[in-house]
Design a protein around this motif. Structure first.
Motif, PDB file in Angstrom:
ATOM      1  N   ARG A 305      44.549 -77.951   4.098  1.00  0.00           N
ATOM      2  CA  ARG A 305      43.153 -75.735   3.732  1.00  0.00           C
ATOM      3  C   ARG A 305      44.189 -74.689   3.230  1.00  0.00           C
ATOM      4  NH1 ARG A 305      38.245 -72.925   6.578  1.00  0.00           N
ATOM      5  NH2 ARG A 305      37.460 -71.801   5.052  1.00  0.00           N
ATOM      6  N   THR A 306      43.766 -73.983   2.698  1.00  0.00           N
ATOM      7  CA  THR A 306      44.238 -72.445   2.488  1.00  0.00           C
ATOM      8  C   THR A 306      44.439 -71.708   3.683  1.00  0.00           C
ATOM      9  OG1 THR A 306      43.202 -72.499   0.976  1.00  0.00           O
ATOM     10  CG2 THR A 306      44.912 -72.864   0.170  1.00  0.00           C
ATOM     11  N   ALA A 307      45.342 -71.191   3.269  1.00  0.00           N
ATOM     12  CA  ALA A 307      45.405 -69.859   4.682  1.00  0.00           C
ATOM     13  C   ALA A 307      45.654 -68.431   3.910  1.00  0.00           C
ATOM     14  CB  ALA A 307      46.170 -70.547   5.734  1.00  0.00           C
ATOM     15  N   ILE A 308      45.748 -67.562   4.210  1.00  0.00           N
ATOM     16  CA  ILE A 308      46.002 -65.827   3.462  1.00  0.00           C
ATOM     17  C   ILE A 308      46.434 -65.122   4.929  1.00  0.00           C
ATOM     18  CG2 ILE A 308      44.130 -65.936   1.510  1.00  0.00           C
ATOM     19  CD1 ILE A 308      42.585 -64.926   3.181  1.00  0.00           C
ATOM     20  N   HIS A 309      46.665 -66.099   6.462  1.00  0.00           N
ATOM     21  CA  HIS A 309      47.565 -65.083   7.282  1.00  0.00           C
ATOM     22  C   HIS A 309      47.832 -66.259   7.902  1.00  0.00           C
ATOM     23  CE1 HIS A 309      47.617 -62.546  10.269  1.00  0.00           C
ATOM     24  NE2 HIS A 309      47.577 -61.582   9.845  1.00  0.00           N
TER      25      HIS A 309
END
Length: 374
Positions: A305-309
């Protein structure tokens, strides 16, 4: 050069890092993500696109120079390839075992031959037939890794491919994420990477591609996209996709489940590693909420999964790492079926009286393939 015996496993988490923020780039490798996606697209305002490209290229060049200066010579290696020999293979990570396609090698990356411009990749890392996790033991760092750190990727701009792609084709970069991917844009990226690899002296095909499905056109062509040259895994951008389709997702975003399933099916059919799940954009979501949505995505067939934080990264890593109980149960399944096969039967029964056949064992081996190396 990576120390002998170091290994890399399938990536579980990818952290987006704004490409125009030098201070964030400098700290990003310490955040615990398996992969970093240096972002030239959504995280960068339009007036800063050109400067962000320069910042990211300089950052990657600095890491390349740093690695070259720190790498000890390999006394056992020859001074160079024999005259007329092909360029050395560049290992990658990712990918299920045993998946092949006519006219290409198995997908996903690991040690193997360098892929051609019309092949999706070299021999993959993944679960072996006996259920043990396969790791990639490297004597030198794979393209895009710096001494066992996270893989480094760049998300380019769909409308600036000619400028972005050549600028980041460097030894410290694993490849590019292509937003709003469709067959035509991937063909263009392949051509640009082929020319840029040649100009940079990199092995042909070493740069890989993660197409991000964000449009109706990309969704309809997802099977073709999955079979395109250089593709390692598929990703999905649900905010853009929902906007284009007029979908108004609820909290659990169940309205997008059929479109996620399309990526899972296309990936499996093409022999790719399982796709990368969409980002959680609600930064107010608790760790428990993030874990719950990530577990649901795992059940749907995603394995990263991608994360932005940065605070999202540990939760994502934990969910996509099998627990000790899951690993023990999977080993028990594989052991019981192996014993049954040796005794002449194709089925077994577990401790709770449930039937075990080869399909159940395949799922168990997939769990073991994601287990941490012991």
């Amino acid at each position: 050069m990576q120390p002998e015996g170091r290994a890399r496993m399938v990536a579980r988490s990818y952290l987006y890092v704004p490409g125009d923020r030098r201070e964030k780039l400098a700290r990003a490798r310490e955040r615990g993500a398996d992969g970093l996606v240096l972002d030239l697209e959504d995280a960068v305002a339009p007036p800063a696109k050109d400067s962000a490209r320069e910042v990211v290229a300089a950052f990657l060049t600095g890491l390349t120079d740093e690695g070259a200066a720190a790498a000890p010579p390999d006394a056992s290696a020859p001074d160079g390839p024999a005259p007329g020999a092909p360029p050395p293979a560049a290992p990658h990570e990712f990918g299920p075992s045993g998946s092949t396609r006519s006219g290409s090698t198995p997908h996903g990356s690991a040690l193997g031959t360098s892929p051609s411009a019309t092949s999706n990749g070299p021999t993959p890392a993944g679960p072996t037939p006996n259920g043990a996790a396969t790791t990639v033991s490297t004597a030198s760092a794979p393209n895009g890794t710096i001494f066992g750190g996270p893989e480094l990727w760049v998300r380019v701009n769909a409308d600036r491919l000619d400028e972005d792609v050549p600028a980041v084709t460097l030894p410290s970069c694993a490849g590019v994420w292509v937003p709003k991917a469709d067959p035509e844009s991937l063909a263009r990226v392949d051509a640009l990477l082929t020319a840029a690899e040649r100009a940079a002296g990199l092995p042909a095909g070493v740069m890989r591609v993660v197409p991000v499905i964000e449009t109706a056109r990309g969704l309809l062509a997802v099977a073709e996209i999955a079979r395109a040259p250089r593709v390692l895994r598929l990703g999905i951008g649900e905010a853009d996709l929902a906007a284009e389709l007029g979908i108004r997702p609820g909290r659990d975003r169940a309205e997008l489940a059929p479109h996620r399933a399309a990526l899972v099916v296309a990936s499996a059919a093409a022999g790719l590693a399982a796709p990368i799940a969409p980002v959680e954009t609600d930064l107010s979501a608790t760790g428990a909420d993030l874990a719950a949505t990530t577990r649901a995505l795992l059940c749907e067939g995603f394995r990263a999964r991608t994360a932005i934080h940065p605070r999202q990264v540990p939760v994502i890593n934990e969910v996509f790492t099998p627990s000790p109980a899951e690993i023990a149960a999977a080993r028990d399944v594989v052991t019981r079926l192996g014993a049954a096969n040796q005794s002449g039967t194709g089925v077994a029964v577990d401790a709770r009286g449930r039937m075990i056949d080869e399909a159940v064992a395949r799922s168990a081996r997939e769990v073991l393939g994601r287990a941490p190396a012991s």
